[in-house]
Design a protein around this motif. Sequence first.
Motif, short mmCIF file in Angstrom:
data_model
loop_
_atom_site.label_atom_id
_atom_site.label_comp_id
_atom_site.label_asym_id
_atom_site.label_seq_id
_atom_site.Cartn_x
_atom_site.Cartn_y
_atom_site.Cartn_z
N GLY A 196 27.19 -6.36 21.92
CA GLY A 196 28.73 -6.80 22.28
C GLY A 196 29.61 -5.62 21.54
O GLY A 196 29.07 -4.71 21.16
N ARG B 269 24.93 -9.38 18.07
CA ARG B 269 24.72 -10.77 18.73
C ARG B 269 23.51 -11.15 18.29
O ARG B 269 22.65 -10.51 18.24
CB ARG B 269 25.05 -10.51 20.27
CG ARG B 269 26.18 -10.35 20.76
CD ARG B 269 26.23 -10.32 22.37
NE ARG B 269 27.52 -10.08 22.91
CZ ARG B 269 27.71 -9.80 24.17
NH1 ARG B 269 26.92 -9.51 24.94
NH2 ARG B 269 28.85 -9.47 24.52
N TYR C 122 20.57 -13.93 19.76
CA TYR C 122 19.91 -14.63 20.97
C TYR C 122 18.85 -15.50 20.43
O TYR C 122 18.05 -14.89 19.37
CB TYR C 122 19.34 -13.25 21.94
CG TYR C 122 20.42 -12.55 22.61
CD1 TYR C 122 20.69 -12.77 24.08
CD2 TYR C 122 21.01 -11.31 21.81
CE1 TYR C 122 21.42 -12.02 24.64
CE2 TYR C 122 21.85 -10.66 22.44
CZ TYR C 122 22.34 -10.98 23.91
OH TYR C 122 23.18 -10.24 24.57
N THR D 126 23.71 -12.15 28.82
CA THR D 126 23.54 -13.31 27.93
C THR D 126 22.53 -14.03 27.81
O THR D 126 22.20 -14.84 27.06
CB THR D 126 24.92 -14.09 27.95
OG1 THR D 126 24.73 -14.85 29.37
CG2 THR D 126 26.13 -13.52 27.88
N MET E 197 22.10 -15.70 24.40
CA MET E 197 23.07 -15.37 23.36
C MET E 197 23.63 -16.70 22.76
O MET E 197 23.92 -17.67 23.58
CB MET E 197 24.22 -14.43 23.70
CG MET E 197 25.21 -14.08 22.71
SD MET E 197 26.52 -13.09 23.42
CE MET E 197 27.50 -14.45 24.03
N GLU F 84 25.31 -16.41 19.61
CA GLU F 84 26.41 -16.08 18.41
C GLU F 84 26.87 -14.63 18.63
O GLU F 84 25.80 -13.79 18.56
CB GLU F 84 25.80 -16.35 17.09
CG GLU F 84 27.01 -16.05 15.95
CD GLU F 84 26.19 -16.08 14.68
OE1 GLU F 84 27.06 -15.99 13.54
OE2 GLU F 84 25.26 -16.55 14.64
N GLU F 85 28.16 -14.27 18.32
CA GLU F 85 28.58 -12.93 18.21
C GLU F 85 29.11 -12.87 16.79
O GLU F 85 30.06 -13.70 16.35
CB GLU F 85 29.84 -12.71 19.28
CG GLU F 85 29.68 -11.31 19.72
CD GLU F 85 30.65 -11.36 21.15
OE1 GLU F 85 29.82 -10.74 22.04
OE2 GLU F 85 31.77 -11.33 20.79
#
Length: 130
Positions: free
Chosen positions: A10, A15, A17, A92, A105, A107-108
């Motif tokens: 990102g 990120r 996953y 994602t 995915m 969280e970033e």
Amino acid sequence: MTANAADFSGPTCGRRYEKELETHFRDCLLFYLDGRIKFERYCYGEAACLVFSVWAHGFDEDGRIRWDKEPEFETDQKALPRVLTDVQEDGTALQFDCARKRYVMTEEFDTDKMNGYSRFKVFLLRQTHR
């Protein structure tokens, strides 16, 4: 499948996953701006904790994850995703080893101090990875 691990990090530091539909363990892949990948396996329940983690230096030209070191136990070795076989939903959702369960995915993040990605390091990485 040719892939670059940094493409899944990102625009910020990275990120997370998480493997979908998992009941016994929580398997996560973290992708970082510099192309590093970290696999983490957590157990569920009252004693929920990190079971093991492994670092990788991205993918090879065939989409295989280049793990830095294999886990000691065979059951842990079998838990590791090996080959990226499909990228879905605009990156994602990732499928490995043609398995039904995907990594989605969740969280970033801007920094990850526990794994050595401070604000300063992320700033430097952004300058060199433009």
